[in-house]
Design a protein around this motif. Structure first.
Motif, short mmCIF file in Angstrom:
data_model
loop_
_atom_site.label_atom_id
_atom_site.label_comp_id
_atom_site.label_asym_id
_atom_site.label_seq_id
_atom_site.Cartn_x
_atom_site.Cartn_y
_atom_site.Cartn_z
N GLU A 521 0.78 -1.06 -0.36
CA GLU A 521 0.31 0.06 0.18
C GLU A 521 0.90 0.95 -0.04
O GLU A 521 0.86 1.82 -0.46
N ASN A 522 1.80 1.03 0.27
CA ASN A 522 3.23 1.97 0.96
C ASN A 522 3.98 1.75 1.42
O ASN A 522 4.73 0.60 1.97
N PHE A 523 5.51 2.34 1.28
CA PHE A 523 6.62 2.24 1.63
C PHE A 523 7.53 3.13 2.51
O PHE A 523 7.38 4.58 2.53
N ASP A 524 8.02 2.50 3.49
CA ASP A 524 9.43 3.58 4.26
C ASP A 524 9.96 4.14 3.35
O ASP A 524 10.72 3.70 2.55
N ARG A 526 12.81 6.49 3.71
CA ARG A 526 14.41 6.17 3.74
C ARG A 526 14.20 3.89 3.69
O ARG A 526 16.44 3.91 3.46
N THR A 527 14.24 3.10 4.02
CA THR A 527 14.13 1.87 4.02
C THR A 527 13.76 1.16 2.31
O THR A 527 14.31 -0.44 1.74
N GLY A 528 12.40 1.58 2.12
CA GLY A 528 11.74 0.97 0.94
C GLY A 528 11.00 -0.35 1.47
O GLY A 528 10.94 -0.92 0.31
N GLU A 529 11.46 -0.32 2.23
CA GLU A 529 10.25 -1.57 3.25
C GLU A 529 8.86 -1.50 2.82
O GLU A 529 8.49 -0.13 3.41
N GLY A 530 8.49 -2.42 2.71
CA GLY A 530 6.84 -2.68 2.04
C GLY A 530 5.83 -2.16 3.87
O GLY A 530 6.14 -2.52 4.66
N LEU A 531 5.10 -1.52 3.20
CA LEU A 531 4.02 -0.69 4.40
C LEU A 531 2.50 -1.36 4.44
O LEU A 531 2.09 -0.95 3.12
N ARG A 532 1.86 -1.94 5.89
CA ARG A 532 0.29 -1.95 5.45
C ARG A 532 0.28 -3.28 4.95
O ARG A 532 0.53 -4.37 4.92
N ASP A 533 -0.52 -3.08 4.08
CA ASP A 533 -1.66 -3.92 3.00
C ASP A 533 -0.58 -4.23 1.87
O ASP A 533 -0.03 -3.44 1.19
#
Length: 573
Positions: A521-524, A526-533
């Motif tokens: 759904e969105n991404f950190d 700074r790190t590129g980590e996937g967030l939420r759904d």
């Protein structure tokens, strides 16, 4: 994500296993940010509901590809494939399976009732939460039933052992007994062929330069449902995890991604929220199987989106729908005597908690005016007669002029409280979204916006809050993370304003982010980590939109180089 000969291999914790048209899928994700130990059949009729728990008889590795879900270990294997949108086939060799009700508690208003049908011997779960039945027909092997007709709390389900095969169906009240028409391998290959045809249509340009294209196509294909309930058309849900709705701006990006290869499905995506347009002309906030919400709206990006869609089958109808949607903003969302419209809450903007809305919630913002300028330009282009075209062109001119006169300070846009009349800047990327106007903005304005956008860039793309802001949060929803829609809108506006190099960089960084971290759904930022759904369709669509455009530019550059080489050298005098 890895790619095998049978297609991309993906984690069920990231992307559910499903099938175009189906209202259910298979995943260990059973609620928002809630992961079960076992894979579950999860239905999205009347909401997100785990229905059946699939528990192998021994620990095994789960592997998912677009057409086959597999549990395997050295001495056994279970395979699952969709036969059609409401039926799956499963078979086991050397590995048993317990197919159990996910909820062990039956009350008059919740849970499953489980019985064996005396007519054909099948086993049936009837589930209150979805109002549907789930029938298990044993095609081969040993099956032991547990908890048939049990009330209260009980283990309910079927335990399979030896070499076995079953069919599982989701349906309403009754249907004819299940009849096998093909063996399992042909069922699986037919599913693979359907997905391959979809991918060939939406991403014919894919190459080694676009390694995530096939998985992006799968996210769209598998999140598509057939018409049911309030979903009036074949619809791409935002996810078959918990974001299982169609929101009234998300759908635009899915429509654009489908437009070239599947124009009919693209128009279904665009038109779906308009099927529920209210008397004031407003679109609903969201639509899903059993719910339509009107408590908020979403930003009017629909004129911008229409620029990227093929000709409409009903052009006059589309014009009238867009006219009513635009009229809502011009009548219901303007303070009397003012030219600029307002949002009533951050949710209306799609940027729910952006820092632009910290001082006040009912706000005239530059992005909203810019979207409406584009929308009125599109109405002028589609107008049925010259007088209507002139009327919309004049309205667009007035709003653009008011935007620049009232919200541009000389180096940035500000927001203005609809009640107080006071203005303020913010460190949100939202304030920079008027770049969508492209070359309609004066050169000093779009150049200043481009410089500010560049300052929001991290290694992965444009952060929605400036990374140095005191309000920045790594997982702050619209207060930091990178989002697909803002990225696509900005990239497009920059390119039309002549800032191609910055647009290329934003496209490359976001495509690389998806290839690295999937379609969250969105991404950190700074790190590129996937967030939420983690299986969000507008993110997959954004990748396809940007990748397709990148491939077209690559091909055009190659054609130009070829033409240059083919030209004869000048003959000296």
């Amino acid at each position: 994500m890895t790619v095998a000969a049978s297609g991309p291999v993906f984690s069920l914790r990231e992307i559910p296993f499903s099938y175009r048209g189906s209202w259910f899928g298979f995943s260990p994700v059973v609620a928002q940010n809630t992961y079960a130990r076992d894979v579950h059949l999860v239905s999205h009729q009347t909401g997100m509901h785990p229905i059946l728990r699939l528990a192998p008889s021994a620990d095994s590795e789960v592997t998912a590809t677009p057409h086959r879900l597999t549990w395997s270990r050295a001495d056994g294997r279970i395979d699952l494939a969709y036969e059609n949108a409401d039926t799956v086939r499963l078979r086991g060799r050397g590995l048993g399976l317990s197919l159990l009700a996910a909820d062990p508690v039956l009350t008059p208003f919740s849970g499953p009732y489980f019985y064996q049908d005396p007519a054909d011997g099948s086993f049936v779960f009837t589930v209150y939460q979805t109002g549907r039945r789930y029938r298990v027909t044993v095609l081969a092997g040993q099956a032991e039933a547990r908890g048939t007709q049990a009330l209260g709390t009980a283990e309910r389900g079927v335990v399979l052992s030896g070499e076995w095969e079953i069919a599982v169906e989701e349906y309403e009240t009754a249907r004819a007994p299940y009849t096998r028409t093909d063996d399992f391998e042909r069922v699986a290959e037919a599913a693979r062929a359907e997905f391959d045809a979809f991918t060939a249509a939406v991403a014919p340009w894919r190459s080694d330069r676009t390694p995530a294209a096939e998985l992006a196509a799968y996210v769209l294909w598998s999140a598509t449902v057939r018409p049911a309930g309030f979903v009036t058309r074949p619809a791409v849900l935002m996810s078959k995890h918990w974001m299982d709705k169609v929101w009234s701006w998300d759908h635009c990006f899915n429509a654009i991604a489908l437009a070239d290869g599947l124009p009919g499905l693209a128009w279904d995506q665009f038109r779906l929220p308009f099927d529920h347009q209210d008397e004031a002309g407003a679109l609903p906030d969201s639509v899903t199987h059993s719910e339509i919400l009107y408590n908020f709206v979403k930003p009017p990006i629909h004129g911008w989106a229409l620029r990227h869609l093929p000709p409409a089958a009903e052009p006059e109808k589309v014009y009238r729908l867009l006219e009513r949607w635009t009229g809502f903003w011009l009548t219901a969302r303007r303070v009397p005597g003012r030219e600029l419209p307002h949002y009533q809450h951050g949710n209306d903007s799609g940027w729910d908690n952006a820092t632009t809305f910290d001082p006040e919630r009912v706000v005239e913002t530059a992005d909203l005016a810019a979207f409406l300028v584009l929308q009125m330009r599109e109405l002028a282009r589609r107008a049925p007669d010259p007088s209507a075209a002139a009327r919309w062109s004049g309205a667009a001119d007035r709003m653009r002029d008011a935007l620049l006169a009232e919200l541009w300070t000389g180096d940035r846009f500000v927001a203005r409280g609809a009640h107080s009349g006071r203005t303020w800047p913010s460190s949100s990327l939202l304030d920079l979204m008027p770049i969508v106007l492209g070359d309609e903005l004066p050169e000093p304005v779009h150049t200043a916006l481009a410089a500010r956008i560049a300052a929001h860039l991290t290694a992965f793309g444009p952060a929605t809050e400036h990374p140095e802001s005191e309000h920045y949060q790594d997982d702050g929803y619209w207060r930091g993370p990178i989002w697909a829609p803002s990225t696509v809108l900005i990239e497009d506006g920059l390119r039309r304003a002549g800032h191609a190099e910055l647009a290329d960089e934003i496209s490359a960084r976001f495509r690389g982010l998806c290839e690295r971290s999937g379609f969250a759904e969105n991404f950190d930022a700074r790190t590129g980590e996937g967030l939420r759904d983690r299986a969000y369709t507008w993110t997959a669509s954004a990748y396809l939109i940007l990748a397709a455009a990148h491939e077209r530019r690559h091909e055009q550059r190659g054609e130009r180089r070829h033409e240059q080489r083919a030209q004869p050298a000048d003959t000296p005098a």
